[in-house]
Every structure is written in structure tokens, then in C-alpha cells.
Design an enzyme around this catalytic site. Structure first.
Site: not given
Lengths: 394, 319, 394, 319
Positions: A126-127, A129, A244, A377
Site C-alpha cells: 500500500q502507498g 499514508s 478494508e 479514535e
């Protein structure tokens, strides 16, 4: 409502169980590195060759085209048989990139990539964040400049699991200079062997180097690799994340039940400082019973979610409820077991990983679990916004 | 009646804090071991803090020792100081032994468990002596052989040393209130850890931004931080009280020390947990020191092992 | 630091204990109404006449001029002797109005009101909160119009405890028309017998009518009754609140220890469904031990706070820490006892109040306690702002 | 395998919800008693929901009964429906008794405890019959005398009736899985209560303002609300599963029902608590209905009293 399995379901369960009994690898998965990736590829290829890859993927892309219930049955049988954990180097391809390509990819992209994901030939990473765009993904800055029929990428991504072994990356970049937030982004398939990519591992407190920071220096990607439209990457990314947060963790949800069984069995064996069996201590027993109840509920929620998707077609924001439930139950469980294990728990060698010291690993992992993929959160914010429709302050 | 630091106490507290921050800051554990630490503390005379002056110490009390270990906890200071300084109390009747401990000629490990015929010790370097802390007695044992088997610990600043039980020979023992001294020292370290975890997340919450604001402006961060502060304050005040009650020989000293320990352990556990969680991804990386506090708190929580004793002391009729 | 009591402290303790043994009323305090107010006045008068009122108030205003430690000793002896609970109809006078007048009142105000508060002649009530200004006190709207040497008040206050029996009220009103937030307010002494005041009781879920809404219709108050300056009422109110959040609940903090003692003793007597004594159940015993530890800490925090004030002169924001500790410990305690009591707990007659059914009353009171005087949420905000100096979003 | 409401189930669920909202809304408890409620439900045929058609009922299953009691819980519906409908299961072998229960000629109280020679019953009006729920048997007892001593209950919609144990005569008993039916019904009511508490605070959080914003914009309110939603969703899904497992006679039905009950009780307890807390002052006033949910949850939490049974069912080897 009913719990009745169809004859096809029962037949599939029997077939899966029989096959797994014979084929689950005897040797443990190597904890880290290239060896682990090789192990994962081989297991995935074996699944593919024996007709157990992509249970609910369409047949036209190499999947089995079976129902979501059968997918659940498969995960349950895997947990029961002690099959290799499905959250491994094949995860992003099977659970992120694959579903995203099915939803938004071109026919050519689907035909090329999907079967290779299923067969274990291609590993993905994955790319999304970045160091300053974690919870707030839309703050990402990695830039993609369009030159002719290429995208030239400069910047940096982080928390990229298993980047070193991946063949491709789902890369989200800002292609409209000066664009704000979720506008002007593009979702593109990046070949990890492209010149200009450098990978820096991040060691975690678990002692492993699963995650990485990836730097891009004038990395050239063909525009043909864009999934969805240029500038519409947020839309494509949402479909990745929806998956996801929807059903991407079903296997994990169901595997938790097996861990709880092991913990209860442990509590029947170990004695506390006072000399009594842990299971006979009202405090321990009460907490274990609650964890067991939560685990059963997680399974019920999974089945409920599948039923809702079957009738409405979309998973909705309840995935956030699921993530909170699963990660908090897993945390409570591993912290309770830490109390039961005594000094064995503290004898952690930092090299063995999950396979050697599963409980200590799980204990440390509990923070990764409540942080990665959207912190607890952030999940509460999503529930408050989308499910409860409370007013926003942001 | 004055339940706050006086001038002398403040000097001890600030002195050790400055020494630790200079020589043994928390970050050291990212790159180095504590195997040489004992000598440095011996050289500065810290080991003899509570040793009577006539035996070569500074002649202070368990109150100053509590302040020492609170400052120590803030940096997850060298673990070996705890068994070494407690051993000095056991050794009182042997000036030779005291001298050997004060100068770190003898290195004391903590004997934490006996598993069949094997004793499990904890120390940052191979020890010569082991300290066993039990409710009824605290005793010092000499290691006769050199047959040490080393294992890594979750808290990487120490190792486990496994030795045959038969190779340990009793050197000295003490049956008075030393168990309470041990509990008090552990509570002190835990308060320090809890305090440091709070400071770490507060500093980060002021500067880290998300969604256009410092994360410290979000109640999802602010309120857990406030609860962390409550836990630290409660544990710290109770620690002060317990230290005084122990020094002054109050009848309820055991109850007070138990309360201090229970609250300190809770504060260390919950604050180190939240510190990581509220940091997000950075909190779980090895290069950031949040996990060091968590791991040390995990080690201390299991020491010396008298949870049912604590409970009894708190629930006894007269308490 | 040390715990040593001086000879004077010890002598005071002995004197207080001896006096209380002889004078604590045998009959219980009536739970509600005029009879309760009369009981409180009489007890206060007895204290005053025997030299036990205003332990740490200055001698010139009728107090004893003793130390904060002796104040603590007094509360401890009261709890030990089962003396009338000091949070009663005399509370606002002794704990709010009195300290406020001492800090901000004119000499004439002090000379007139303070001795009468101490003697039980004057009961006071509070008049700060409004229906739309609770947590956000500075949003208050009740207006005071200056006409000659009078203030003419119109509006409404709520959550006013014991308004029906009070002689005076500490009233916070907006005297500058159009002023915003904490500007333009005035703190004034309102005679509760003034024409134009009407009082409407609010029944709570406890079954009592302690609190009231008070309406003001052209109520005329002499300007001489202003405490502090006209338009500077916020400053005066802050000194009231600082006292409440500082040491105003010391008695409560110390009385909690007695409740915990009773709960532990109860756990030694009652048997659980399983037949075992509650105290022998690891879950119950563990929770009780933690509550006991919290209670000891509350006492230590009280002594620490007094020591800090003695050396620095100001209580600071730690009062919010204390309020969170005390209210959450009291809540945990009453909820645990609710589990121990079985059906006796549910047999609540709604007329008996605290005296008849102390545990059920305390259980219900636990929400009042975590809401009144600034909710737990507000206390956390104060800690985050003032103690931790975290950035604000408000 | 389909774990959501089908059309028929939705009809039952919405039907009872509409009837309750019209005739017995939560707010009724602020001003009136439930002493006449049973007749109204009898008249609408709701009492016979799970009674076989040949005995005059609707012939539905424990799944529909769970949906019924969930809707009931949302309004803290008349308590007496619970013992009355369970009594109908015990009375199966006596058509006369069934008819008398269906028409509310017999009024069933719940026999919740035996204190010395006295039986403690709970009902909203003086009963003629008492239902005793134990793990091994569920039994119906007739009240011979009229010697009832009434006491008020924290949940004011019911009273305690104390009767001499000797005045109760066994009418009928059942030893099969009726205990599970009782647990399931209680869990259903508790899920309804937890759900209503969530709805109440969410509605309030949207409209109540403080510091210039709706309170629902503060994370101190938003995040507890999110946790309330998690508890409701978990308990509700597990309730569905348990109801199906019980109807379909699964081997693990007892474990599944126990899980449902444990989670429902937790959801009801925590959500009714937070609902009051997040309302602030309004939440503790008698005129606002928040406390009604809390008090009902308190009553239900103590029924039928088999906590150790629940724990055993969850921790048994085969579960």
C-alpha cells in the site's frame, strides 16, 4: 433469520476441511524477510492450483465465484486447521488492490493483474499514508507530475507493510498542483522495481521490520496504470478503504475465536500466585467469559454484516464498529493472557516473532492493531459522523 | 504535617534527575546497554543514599529513596540499582559486604522466581549476588558457580540469568519491614514512568498536527491526558504519604504502602498504554522511546510478586 | 515531608472527639424540607455556641482562626462520630458565600453576613447556572438593570439547591446590556424574601426536591449588595468557584473513607449467589482493594493540597483532579455495593432519602456528583487547559 | 444462513413497536402505572405470540419473541408481560390455564427470591400466580391466600409483593430449555433499553448547545456515543444469533444465549449510565425519561439470577 447452511455450504466445508488437513504446511512460516514472502507466495500458489484462491472473486478473474458465507466457512476452516495466517504479504493484493481493480480498474488491468494476485505471482503493498498524513489521509503531499503519457512521482510514503517484497504498489498521489484535501488526487499502480524508488525499513517495538518508508525520486509510471480517473483518486481510494473497513478483516475476526479457545485452555492449566487454577479465580474467569462473549458477538456481527450486504449491496459504516470490537477484544485478550503467563511472557527474544511467542507478540501487536488502518479514535469519529449523524466540528 | 518536598528533598530529587538526564537518559536504551551503569552510580555515591553515615552512606531515609526511584523511573533508569540498593539494607550487619556493594564489587541481580531446580535472576550484566524478596524475609544469596544461562527479556535493558538453585548460598537476610521498602521503591519507579509517559504525550500533542490542528486540541487526546494526570497525581501523593508512614513507623504503613503500589502500578500500566495509543503510528516504532516505558512497566509490574499480600493489607479489618 | 501532628493538633483532635461524642444528635436528620433546614440551623448554632464553627475562618469574623490541618482533623472526627453531614443547607453559606465575601466583600458586608453564616442564622443558596448556561456558565442571560441605587433583576436561575429555605442568594447577573461571555456580569447578594422571586422545585430521579428553578420578575436589590465591582462579577465568581474546586469538598473527600470501611465490612457479611462470602470472591475483593487505595490516595491528595496551599498560597487547577478522583471513586463504590446488596438495594421508597437507604441513595447520587459543580467532562477540559497547557480548540 | 430480519419478522417488530409507542410509550412511566397494561396486550393478542395456534396463540417462535421484547425494552414496556408470556410456556399442558393466562384472568408475578419463609414477587399489580425461574426448572405457583405485603421498588412501574412461602402451591412446571427462553427475553429487553438510551442521547446531542456548538460536535460526547453504538450492535447481533440457535436446537445454544445475555446486560448498564451523564443536569431530573431506562436496567440485571451459570456456559470446554 436463520442459521441453516445449504447443502452446497456443507459440501464446501467438508471439501475445505479435507483439503486443509492434507495440505497445511507442517513447518512454521518464517517470521520475517524474504523467506516469509517466499513461503506466502508458495502457499498462495498452492491454494490457486487446488482451486481455493479467491473464494468469492468472480470466476472470470480466476476466482471461485462462491458466496460470502462460503468465504466465512473457508476462514473458519483455515483457523481450525492452523493454516498460514492470511494477513501476510499477499494481503494487500487480495484484500485491497484486487477488490479496487474489480470496482474501478479497466478491463485490461483486471485481466492482467487479478489472476496474478490470486496465484501469488504478484505481491502488492500500500502507498497511502505519509509522515504528515496518517489519520488525515487527505493531507497527503506526494506529487505526481504528468509528462506525456507518464506520471512522474516525487515524495514519500510511510507505514508501507512489506514494501521490500512487493511487486506492485497501490499509490495515491497529488496530481493537481496546489489542489486541496481530497481533490486532485490519483490512484495509480506503481511497479516497485521502477528506478528512483528507495525503501527504508522501520523497526517496530515488536522487533520486526514489516513496515517501511518509501521514497520516490522522479519515479516514472505509465498513465495507463491509473485506476479510475486522473484527479479522481479519492473516489478510487474510498472503494479500497470501504472494502478494508467492510469485510477485509473477516478472517481475523474469526481467527480470534481460536485464540480465545487457547486462552481458556491455558487458564485451565496455569496456577496463580495464590496457588489456585486461573480459571477458578472469579476475576480471571469473569474477564475470560466476557471476552468469549465478545468473540461470539464478533462472529454474529460478521454474519449479520454479510446478510446486510447480501440484501443492500453495501457494507456501510458498520465496518468501523467491527474494527473497534475486534481490536479492543484482541487487546483485552492479549493483556489478560500476559497476566496469566508470568515470566514466560517476558522472555521475548525479538527474533522469533508471532510464530515463536504468539502471546507476547499479540500483546505488542495490540497497539499496532488499534492504530493501523485508522486509529480507534478515527473509527469513533466515523461512527459518530456516518452512523449516528452527529454534528461535526471539523 | 507537611506532605510536599522540603528543600533538602527537592535537592535530592533534582540532583538525581539531573544526573540521570545527563548520563542515563531514557533514549540511551535505544542504542546502548546498562551493563556499566552501576559503577557510575557507585562513583557518585548514589548507592549509599539510605546507608547510615557510619557505614559510608549518606544516611538518608526511605523518603529520599522514594524520590530517587521516582526520578529513576522517569528515565527507566538502570534496573540493577533497585536490587543493589535494597541489598545494602540486608547487608547492614556486615560492613565488609556493605563496602563491596557500595563500590559495586558485588553486583546484585534480582532473584524473581524459582522454576523447579532453576533460579531465575534479572540483571543487566552477569551478577555475583542475588536478592530474593519475599513478604516474610528479604535475603541475599551468593552465586557459587559461574554457570549462568542468559535469555533476552522484553525489557532489553536487562537479561534473565538462569542458575541452578543449588549454586546459591545464603549470605544475609533481614526479616523486618524491608519488603515494604521494596514495594515502595517499585511504586516510586512506576510513578516516575507514569509521569514520563504523560510528559511525552503532552509534548507530542502540542506539536503534532492532524486535520489542521494540534492533536492536543482534540478531546479524544485531551481527556485521556487529563485522566493520565489524575492517575499520576493520586499515585504520587499516596507515595509521599506511604513513604512518610513507613519512615515514621505508623501502624498502617503496610496498608499505605500497598495503596501506593496498587495505584502506581495502575498508573504505569494505563499511562504507558495510552502514551503509545495517542502517538499513533510513531508510538509503535522502535526508534521512539514510548515502548521503553511500556516494557519497563511490564517488568516492574511482576515484582516482587505479592499481589495477594497487597490486597490483604488493603482489606484488613483495622485498615 | 512528614506526617507529624503538632501538640496543638493532637489537643484539638482530643477536644473535638470528646465534644462530638457528647453532642452529635441522636435522632437522624429529616431527609427533606423545612424540618431538614431547621435541623441544620440548629446543629450549626450548636457548633457556633460551643466554639466549633468556622474552624479556619479568621477570628475577627467569628471563626476559630485554626490551621487547614485542624480543619481536616475536624472533618475526620465528624465522619468518625457520625456527625450530621456538612453538605446540607448551610453549605453554600459556609463554603461559597462566606469565602467569597472574605475575598471580595466590603468590610460592612463581612461584618454583617459572616457571623450570621457561622451561627446558622442565615442560610444561603447559589444563583449561577441557568437553563441555557450550565457547563457554559458565561452564557448566562439573567439581566440586572441599574436604576438609581438599585439593581432590577429579571430572568431565571436553575439547579439552585435548597432555594426555598435560603435567606440569601449569591446571584450572578448580566448588568451590561449586550455584553458578551464573562464581561459585564455582577455578583450580588439577593434577599430571597424580595418581592418578584418565585421558586419552582425540580424533582430529581432520587425522589427529592433539593434543587429548584428560581424566576426573577423585577426583583429590586440595593447596589450596596454588590460584591466586588459592578461589571466585574466574573472575577468575584471565579473566587467562589476556586474555593469550591479547591478545598470546598475536603469533608466529602474524607467522609468517603468511612463509606469504604462500611462497604468492606458489608462484603465480609454478605454471601454471593454462589454461596461464598463476597470478600472471598477475587473479583469483588480486587475491586474493593482498589477503591480502598483510591480513598487513601484522596486523603493523601487532600493533605498534599493543603501543604501546597500553605507554601504557595493558591489551590490551583488541581481541584479538578480531586473532583474527578472523588466523584469517580464514589461512583465505583456505590455501584459495587449495589451488586452486593441484592434485592435490598432495589427496595427504595423514594421518601426516606439518604438517611434511610444510604447505598441506593448514593448510587443515584453518583450521577449528580459527576455532573453538578462542573461535569467530569468539564473538569477534564480544565485539567487539559490549565495543568497540562494543551492547545485549545474552543 | 441469513442473520437479519426477514419480512415477517420485520412486521412483528414494527407492529409491536407501533403499539407500544402509541399505547405505552416510555414517557407514560412519568405519570401513570402499568397496572392495567396486561389486559391491553391480551386484547391485541400479543400475549399468545409464541403460543401454538391450536392453543389460541399466533404460533411464532423465540425469534419473534426476541424481537417483541426488544421493542418492549425500548419503551421499558409493562414488566408483567415477561412473566406472563413465559408462564404460557410452562402452562402448555393445561389448555384451561393457557386460556386464563392469555386472557389475563390469571396475572403472573415473577418470584425473584425467597428470604427465610417469605417469597419476594415482582409485578405491577397484585398477582394471582407466581413464576419461579431456575436453571433446572421453571415453575408456576398459585397464590392461595391474599396476604400480600407491598413495597416500593426503585423501578416504580412495579412493586415488590412479599407473601408467605407456605401460601404458594405448585401449578405446573417445565424442565426443558425454558431457562434459556427467559434469558433470551431478558437479553432482548436489555438490548432495547441500550438502543433507546443511545437514541435519546444522540437526539439531545444534536440540539443541545454549549460553548456555541451542539454538544454532539464534541468528542467528549461523540466518542462515548460511538462506544454505545458498538455495544448495541454487538449485543443485537449476538441476540439474533442466539435466538436462531435456540430455535434451531443447536448444541451450543446455551453458550450463545449466555453470550447474548452478558453483552446485553453490559450494554444496558453502560448505555443507561452514559445517557444520563452526557445529558448533564437534565439527565437526573425526574421529568426527563433517562432515569427510567437506568432503573429498569437495574431491575432486569438481577433476573433471573444465574450469573455463575452464564459464566460456566461461556467457559465450558466444548464452547
Amino acid at each position: 433469520m436463520d442459521l441453516k447452511l445449504s447443502d452446497e455450504d456443507l459440501e464446501f466445508r467438508a471439501r475445505a476441511r479435507a483439503w486443509l488437513t492434507r495440505h497445511v504446511p507442517k513447518e512454521p512460516r518464517p517470521p520475517y524477510g524474504e523467506a516469509a514472502a517466499r513461503f506466502d507466495r508458495e502457499w498462495q500458489r498452492k491454494l490457486y492450483e487446488h482451486g481455493f484462491a479467491g473464494i468469492n472473486w468472480p470466476r472470470e478473474y480466476g476466482g471461485l465465484g462462491l458466496s460470502a458465507i462460503q468465504q466465512v466457512i473457508w476462514y473458519e476452516e483455515c483457523a481450525r486447521a492452523g493454516a498460514p495466517h492470511y494477513i501476510n504479504t499477499t494481503y494487500v493484493g487480495l484484500m485491497h488492490a484486487g477488490p479496487t481493480l474489480m470496482a474501478c480498474g479497466t478491463e485490461a488491468q483486471k485481466r492482467y493483474y487479478l489472476p496474478r494476485i490470486l496465484s501469488g505471482e504478484h505481491l502488492w503493498c500500500q502507498g497511502f499514508s505519509e509522515p504528515d498524513a496518517g489519520s488525515d489521509l487527505a493531507a497527503l503531499k506526494t506529487a505526481g507530475r504528468i509528462e506525456g503519457d507518464e506520471l512522474v512521482v516525487n515524495g514519500c510514503k510511510t507505514w508501507t507493510t512489506d514494501a521490500r517484497f512487493a511487486d506492485y504498489q497501490e499509490l495515491l498521489v497529488r496530481t493537481t498542483p496546489g489542489s486541496q484535501r481530497h481533490h486532485g488526487l490519483t490512484w495509480v499502480i506503481c511497479d516497485m522495481k521502477s528506478p528512483g524508488i528507495s525503501i527504508h525499513p522501520i523497526r517496530t517495538m515488536l522487533g520486526d521490520e514489516h513496515v517501511n518508508t518509501v521514497f520516490y525520486d522522479e519515479v516514472r509510471i505509465p498513465l495507463a496504470n491509473v485506476v479510475g480517473e486522473v484527479g479522481q483518486g479519492w473516489k478510487t481510494a474510498l472503494s479500497t478503504l470501504a472494502f478494508e473497513r467492510g469485510t477485509g478483516f473477516i478472517g481475523d475476526q474469526l481467527a480470534l475465536a481460536e485464540r480465545v479457545r487457547q486462552a481458556i485452555s491455558l487458564a485451565r492449566r496455569v496456577r496463580l500466585e495464590s496457588g489456585e487454577l486461573a480459571i477458578e479465580n472469579a476475576d480471571i474467569a469473569g474477564r475470560l467469559a466476557l471476552i468469549k462473549a465478545d468473540t461470539l458477538a464478533i462472529r454474529a456481527m460478521t454474519l449479520h454484516q454479510i446478510s446486510e450486504v447480501a440484501s443492500s449491496g453495501a457494507p456501510g459504516p458498520k465496518g468501523s464498529i467491527m474494527k473497534l470490537m475486534v481490536t479492543s477484544t484482541a487487546k483485552t485478550l492479549s493483556h489478560l493472557v500476559a497476566e496469566l503467563l508470568g515470566w514466560e511472557f517476558l522472555e521475548y527474544d525479538y527474533e522469533g516473532g508471532r510464530e515463536n511467542q504468539p502471546w507476547t507478540y499479540d500483546y505488542l501487536w495490540s497497539w499496532v492493531y488499534t492504530i493501523a488502518g485508522g486509529t480507534s479514535e478515527i473509527q469513533r469519529e466515523i461512527i459518530a459522523d456516518r452512523l449516528l449523524e452527529l454534528p461535526r466540528a471539523r | 504535617m507537611y506532605l510536599d518536598l522540603d528543600e533538602g528533598e527537592r535537592a535530592v530529587s533534582e540532583g538525581v534527575a539531573a544526573f540521570l538526564a545527563g548520563e542515563f537518559p531514557l533514549q540511551r536504551l535505544l542504542h546502548s546497554s546498562d551493563s556499566e551503569a552501576l559503577e557510575a552510580f557507585a562513583a557518585q555515591g548514589w548507592l549509599g543514599l539510605a546507608v547510615p553515615e557510619e557505614l559510608g552512606g549518606a544516611g538518608l531515609s526511605c523518603v529520599e529513596e522514594a524520590l530517587f526511584f521516582m526520578a529513576h523511573g522517569r528515565e527507566a533508569g538502570p534496573f540493577d540499582l533497585f536490587p543493589q540498593m535494597l541489598a545494602l539494607e540486608v547487608a547492614r550487619h556486615s560492613p565488609t559486604l556493605v563496602a563491596e556493594l557500595l563500590s559495586a564489587v558485588h553486583r546484585v541481580a534480582l532473584w524473581v522466581a524459582t522454576e523447579g531446580e532453576t533460579a531465575r535472576l534479572v540483571a543487566s550484566a552477569p551478577p555475583t549476588v542475588a536478592l530474593r524478596i519475599e513478604v516474610q524475609r528479604v535475603a541475599l544469596w551468593e552465586l557459587k558457580g559461574k554457570e549462568l544461562s542468559e535469555r533476552t527479556c522484553l525489557d532489553r535493558s536487562v537479561s534473565f540469568y538462569l542458575v541452578p538453585r543449588a549454586e546459591l548460598r545464603l549470605l544475609a537476610e533481614e526479616r523486618c519491614d524491608l519488603y515494604l521498602r521494596a514495594e515502595l521503591a517499585l511504586a516510586s519507579m512506576e510513578v516516575g514512568i507514569a509521569q514520563r509517559a504523560l510528559e511525552m504525550i503532552v509534548a507530542y500533542a502540542r506539536q503534532r498536527h492532524t486535520f489542521g490542528r494540534p492533536i492536543g486540541a482534540y478531546q479524544a487526546v485531551r481527556h485521556p491526558c487529563a485522566d493520565m494526570a489524575v492517575r499520576v497525581e493520586a499515585a504520587r501523593c499516596q507515595l509521599y504519604y506511604a513513604a512518610c508512614a513507613l519512615r515514621e513507623g505508623h501502624r498502617d504503613a503496610a496498608t499505605q504502602v500497598s495503596a501506593a503500589r496498587v495505584l502506581a502500578r495502575r498508573a504505569a500500566r494505563d499511562n504507558t498504554d495510552l502514551n503509545i495509543q495517542l502517538h499513533g503510528g510513531l508510538g509503535v516504532t522502535e526508534e521512539y522511546p514510548a515502548h521503553l516505558l511500556l516494557k519497563r512497566a511490564n517488568l516492574l509490574a511482576r515484582l516482587p510478586g505479592g499481589r495477594s499480600w497487597e490486597r490483604e493489607a488493603l482489606l484488613q479489618e483495622s485498615a
